[in-house]
Design an enzyme around this catalytic site. Sequence first.
Site, PDB file in Angstrom:
ATOM      1  N   LEU A   7      16.186  48.545  24.930  1.00  0.00           N
ATOM      2  CA  LEU A   7      17.189  47.686  25.555  1.00  0.00           C
ATOM      3  C   LEU A   7      16.445  46.580  26.290  1.00  0.00           C
ATOM      4  O   LEU A   7      15.359  46.817  26.828  1.00  0.00           O
ATOM      5  CB  LEU A   7      18.054  48.463  26.559  1.00  0.00           C
ATOM      6  CG  LEU A   7      19.039  49.509  26.024  1.00  0.00           C
ATOM      7  CD1 LEU A   7      19.743  50.195  27.194  1.00  0.00           C
ATOM      8  CD2 LEU A   7      20.068  48.877  25.091  1.00  0.00           C
ATOM      9  N   ASP A   8      17.032  45.390  26.329  1.00  0.00           N
ATOM     10  CA  ASP A   8      16.440  44.323  27.130  1.00  0.00           C
ATOM     11  C   ASP A   8      16.324  44.776  28.584  1.00  0.00           C
ATOM     12  O   ASP A   8      17.122  45.605  29.058  1.00  0.00           O
ATOM     13  CB  ASP A   8      17.310  43.065  27.096  1.00  0.00           C
ATOM     14  CG  ASP A   8      17.319  42.392  25.732  1.00  0.00           C
ATOM     15  OD1 ASP A   8      16.454  42.736  24.913  1.00  0.00           O
ATOM     16  OD2 ASP A   8      18.180  41.535  25.505  1.00  0.00           O
ATOM     17  N   ARG A   9      15.374  44.201  29.278  1.00  0.00           N
ATOM     18  CA  ARG A   9      15.148  44.565  30.682  1.00  0.00           C
ATOM     19  C   ARG A   9      16.406  44.420  31.527  1.00  0.00           C
ATOM     20  O   ARG A   9      16.712  45.267  32.368  1.00  0.00           O
ATOM     21  CB  ARG A   9      14.029  43.691  31.248  1.00  0.00           C
ATOM     22  CG  ARG A   9      13.670  44.013  32.694  1.00  0.00           C
ATOM     23  CD  ARG A   9      12.505  43.157  33.148  1.00  0.00           C
ATOM     24  NE  ARG A   9      12.124  43.458  34.522  1.00  0.00           N
ATOM     25  CZ  ARG A   9      11.128  42.868  35.164  1.00  0.00           C
ATOM     26  NH1 ARG A   9      10.395  41.943  34.546  1.00  0.00           N
ATOM     27  NH2 ARG A   9      10.845  43.198  36.403  1.00  0.00           N
TER      28      ARG A   9
END
Length: 317
Positions: free
Chosen positions: A145-147
Amino acid sequence: MLESKQKNREVLLVCVEPGFGGQRIDNFLLRILKGVPRSYVYRILRRGEVRVNKGRKKVGYRLQEGDIVRIPPVRVAEEEVMPSVGKRQLEQLEQSIIYEDERLLVLSKPSGMAVHGGSGLSFGVIEAFRQLRPDQRQLELVHRLDRDTSGCLLISKKRSALRVLHELMRSNAIDKRYLALVSGKWHGDKADIDVPLLKNTLRGGERVVMVDPRGKQAQTRFRVRERFHRCTLLEARLMTGRTHQIRVHAAHLGTPILGDRKYGDQDANKAMHNQGLKRLFLHAESICFRWPDEKQDQVFQAPLETSLVNLLSSMKR
């Protein structure tokens, strides 16, 4: 993994233990050589400096139990070998677990925390869980997942489970759905987007993902969940898993995700920031799949964090 007693700056011999067979050699090396740049790992692989059973192997080679991996002398910064995760972050992650069994760990990842270290970050979710669970030596991220994205994240506890889950992902048998609050109004109820995305193009010196016919196929299914005065709450279902896919596709439709500083609308972001939105409004709400030979689906849901719930409530009023 059984390592020789030699230091990292000398030749290292590693025997692949039971349970680690099937792992790609590049991922295997990245896990052992903590603190070594990813580009350097691929360089020594391409040059043939890494040997498996005394022979050269390509980057995509999958290791077998009992393989002997020879790793050339590598300099590793001592402080980067074992990144220390703070007590507060460890407690936060422990509290974020929403399911766990002998094969799998599911958590609701907090926004602002990377899934792994790198690019100036000493640790991420996976490094933190390896510190929390030192006896569980096969912990691996199933996906990313993106940060700044929150929500459902899968971590496998066994290599066998990781192989199964990756095969399910390749066959599009894992249903992942996200919630996104986007700027602007939608007149229809749904849209299926199939436009290619090109990764790591430059825009003003910044690396971004862009819609480009030279890119890889990317498919997202959007559906309206709720309408507000100047924005729309969407459900996004991933049919492919490209970097920043939902964010770029939403922006391509002219309705960028609110709080998105890379692909979003600055004026809309500022207005929503004044209403209390301090982060990217993208949340991995649910994930669903079925283990082979089982009769029921595994369904996991991650609740929205309180700040996002309160924001939606205030807009309804």
